[in-house]
Design a protein around this motif. Structure first.
Motif, PDB file in Angstrom:
ATOM      1  N   GLY A 303      47.632  48.666  38.250  1.00 22.84           N
ATOM      2  CA  GLY A 303      48.568  49.394  37.408  1.00 22.84           C
ATOM      3  C   GLY A 303      49.557  48.521  36.675  1.00 22.84           C
ATOM      4  N   SER A 304      49.539  47.227  36.919  1.00 23.74           N
ATOM      5  CA  SER A 304      50.510  46.323  36.309  1.00 23.74           C
ATOM      6  C   SER A 304      49.861  45.479  35.219  1.00 23.74           C
ATOM      7  N   SER A 305      50.711  44.929  34.359  1.00 25.53           N
ATOM      8  CA  SER A 305      50.260  43.904  33.428  1.00 25.53           C
ATOM      9  C   SER A 305      50.914  42.594  33.849  1.00 25.53           C
ATOM     10  N   VAL A 306      50.418  41.486  33.313  1.00 26.98           N
ATOM     11  CA  VAL A 306      50.899  40.184  33.760  1.00 26.98           C
ATOM     12  C   VAL A 306      50.915  39.231  32.575  1.00 26.98           C
ATOM     13  N   LEU A 343      39.229  40.240  23.496  1.00 29.08           N
ATOM     14  CA  LEU A 343      38.370  40.615  22.377  1.00 29.08           C
ATOM     15  C   LEU A 343      37.035  41.180  22.845  1.00 29.08           C
ATOM     16  N   SER A 344      36.574  40.749  24.015  1.00 27.63           N
ATOM     17  CA  SER A 344      35.303  41.243  24.554  1.00 27.63           C
ATOM     18  C   SER A 344      35.487  42.460  25.466  1.00 27.63           C
ATOM     19  N   SER A 345      36.735  42.977  25.529  1.00 28.22           N
ATOM     20  CA  SER A 345      37.069  44.181  26.316  1.00 28.22           C
ATOM     21  C   SER A 345      37.045  43.967  27.822  1.00 28.22           C
ATOM     22  N   MET A 346      36.932  42.731  28.270  1.00 26.88           N
ATOM     23  CA  MET A 346      37.010  42.477  29.702  1.00 26.88           C
ATOM     24  C   MET A 346      38.464  42.559  30.178  1.00 26.88           C
ATOM     25  N   LEU A 347      39.401  42.317  29.259  1.00 21.34           N
ATOM     26  CA  LEU A 347      40.827  42.505  29.532  1.00 21.34           C
ATOM     27  C   LEU A 347      41.407  43.428  28.471  1.00 21.34           C
ATOM     28  N   LEU A 348      42.584  43.963  28.751  1.00 19.73           N
ATOM     29  CA  LEU A 348      43.297  44.818  27.805  1.00 19.73           C
ATOM     30  C   LEU A 348      44.641  44.202  27.468  1.00 19.73           C
ATOM     31  N   GLU A 349      45.203  44.571  26.326  1.00 22.87           N
ATOM     32  CA  GLU A 349      46.566  44.170  26.022  1.00 22.87           C
ATOM     33  C   GLU A 349      47.505  44.830  27.018  1.00 22.87           C
ATOM     34  N   ILE A 358      44.030  44.880  33.248  1.00 21.96           N
ATOM     35  CA  ILE A 358      42.593  45.095  33.417  1.00 21.96           C
ATOM     36  C   ILE A 358      42.334  46.562  33.735  1.00 21.96           C
ATOM     37  N   HIS A 359      41.351  47.146  33.049  1.00 23.10           N
ATOM     38  CA  HIS A 359      40.977  48.540  33.283  1.00 23.10           C
ATOM     39  C   HIS A 359      40.430  48.664  34.701  1.00 23.10           C
ATOM     40  N   ASP A 360      40.699  49.800  35.345  1.00 20.21           N
ATOM     41  CA  ASP A 360      40.297  49.913  36.754  1.00 20.21           C
ATOM     42  C   ASP A 360      38.785  49.871  36.946  1.00 20.21           C
TER      43      ASP A 360
END
Length: 419
Positions: A303-306, A343-349, A358-360
């Motif tokens: 649930g966090s961003s870093v 850019l490859s959707s493995m991570l999110l802004e 990261i999406h769950d």
């Protein structure tokens, strides 16, 4: 490296130099950054437009306390909630969105909401006292301003009193389970399902991500093959598009060939196809260091961003930069990796510009990959009781961010641990 990535690397480097090293598990807490909301989210997506209008209508109804969105993971509930924030405009003076997740961190949730109303809670440790202060301030604020609180990715009934949220605030919650909406007293007429996309909408979303390439005649057949395997799931569509953007036709056909093979038995459940697509994208990650850097995102609490700076420090712990002689080079490499993975959707802004999350579903996929990696075995979310000490010592990294019992680690010789 792109110009934006260079600027981000310079900013991170200046931050590191100008301050003492932060605790690596200390994360930024913030409400959603409105600049990150997708402006083209509804283009060509008629069903989503209709759904958004119904949600806005109910939120603007003074007789409605709460609205709920439910649907399987990856259908775009969070994106829809962000679009709500962008479009309610002056209807709510204060808008805050915070991810709850399957393991709610009340302190983090309270901090995000408190920040939106200029309430300082950092000097209050007791969760109950924090809840009282937050509740009282929200009641006071609501006398003059309307407040919209979006609770994203709720897995179980959340006790609003324990968080400090009064029922006078308007609520929008997203969840995978419709029953969660009901348990949180959302009336059936205010609960909306976010399902998979229709075929034409899936095609529009794919084209919006990949550009004019999808309209070329020679690509038409392979586009249909790819979309048929995405099953209308936006997460899968976006991940596929971003993996293939600017690639040659042969790469598209190879990707489609991989997806049409029997799905590996290692993937099971409702997200087998999504995992298969993510697996194909994962195989395209170039370089061992970059792949391990991706695994460090598993250390981000749910649930966090870093900040990328924090991920770089994790990478240093895993010797990903041992051949880099300058701090500036390590920063640029970390920013480049994070940029490419996003850019490859493995991570999110992330919630703050420059952060990532990261999406769950991607997180679950990455956990399965990291656990199987023979050279760099990662363990996330606790230590299974059945795991013997001989197996435990083979792990090279372990996440201790959850509230599990780690007493078994005392006395275990973790000779393989790097981090």
């Amino acid at each position: 490296m792109s110009k934006s990535a260079e600027l981000m690397a310079k900013h991170i480097q200046d931050e590191i130099i100008s301050k003492c090293p932060p605790d690596p598990v200390t994360l930024h807490i913030s409400s959603v950054n409105l600049k990150l909301i997708p402006t083209q989210f509804l283009k060509g997506l008629d069903s989503r437009t209709t759904l958004l209008l119904r949600i806005l209508e109910n939120l603007n109804d003074d007789h409605v306390d709460a609205v709920g969105l439910f649907g399987m993971g990856g259908t775009g509930k969070t994106s829809l909630a962000k679009e709500v924030i962008a479009r309610v405009k002056g209807a709510f003076a204060i808008k805050v969105m915070v991810e709850v997740s399957h393991a709610p961190d009340f302190v983090r949730i309270q901090a995000a909401i408190a920040e939106s109303i200029d309430l300082l809670l950092h000097n209050v440790d007791d969760v109950g006292q924090r809840a009282i202060r937050l509740y009282n301030r929200l009641i006071e604020v609501e006398k003059e301003k309307k407040v919209l609180i979006i609770l994203d990715n709720v897995w179980h009934k959340l006790n609003l009193d324990e968080v400090g949220i009064p029922r006078t605030c308007k609520l929008l919650l997203t969840t995978r389970d419709k029953e969660v909406c009901r348990l949180m007293d959302v009336e059936d007429g205010n609960i909306f399902e976010v399902g998979v996309m229709r075929t034409n909408e899936a095609r529009e979303l794919f084209k919006s991500q990949i550009g004019n390439q999808a309209d070329l005649l020679e690509y038409k057949n392979v586009v249909e093959r790819l979309l048929s395997k995405c099953g209308g799931l936006p997460l899968a569509i976006v991940a596929t598009a971003n993996s293939l953007k600017d690639k040659k036709l042969s790469s598209w056909e190879n990707f489609a060939d991989d997806l049409e093979k029997p799905i590996s038995s290692q993937y099971s459940g409702d997200y087998r196809q999504a995992f298969s697509i993510l697996g194909t994208s994962y195989k395209s990650i170039q370089g061992e260091e970059k792949r391990i850097f991706f695994f460090t995102c598993l250390f981000i609490p749910v649930g966090s961003s870093v900040s990328i700076e924090t991920l770089m420090r994790y990478g240093m712990g895993l010797n990903l930069f041992e051949h880099v002689s300058k701090l500036s080079e390590a920063v640029k490499r970390a920013v480049t990796w994070a940029d490419e993975l996003t850019l490859s959707s493995m991570l999110l802004e992330g919630d703050i510009k420059g952060d990532v999350k990261i999406h769950d579903i991607v997180r679950d996929f990455a956990i399965s990959c990291a656990a199987r990696d023979e050279e760099h075995k990662f363990m996330v979310e606790g230590i299974p009781r059945w795991l013997d000490d001989d197996t435990l010592i083979k792990y090279t990294a372990m996440s201790l961010t959850s509230k599990n019992d780690y007493s078994r680690l005392s006395g275990v010789e973790v000779v393989s641990f790097k981090f």
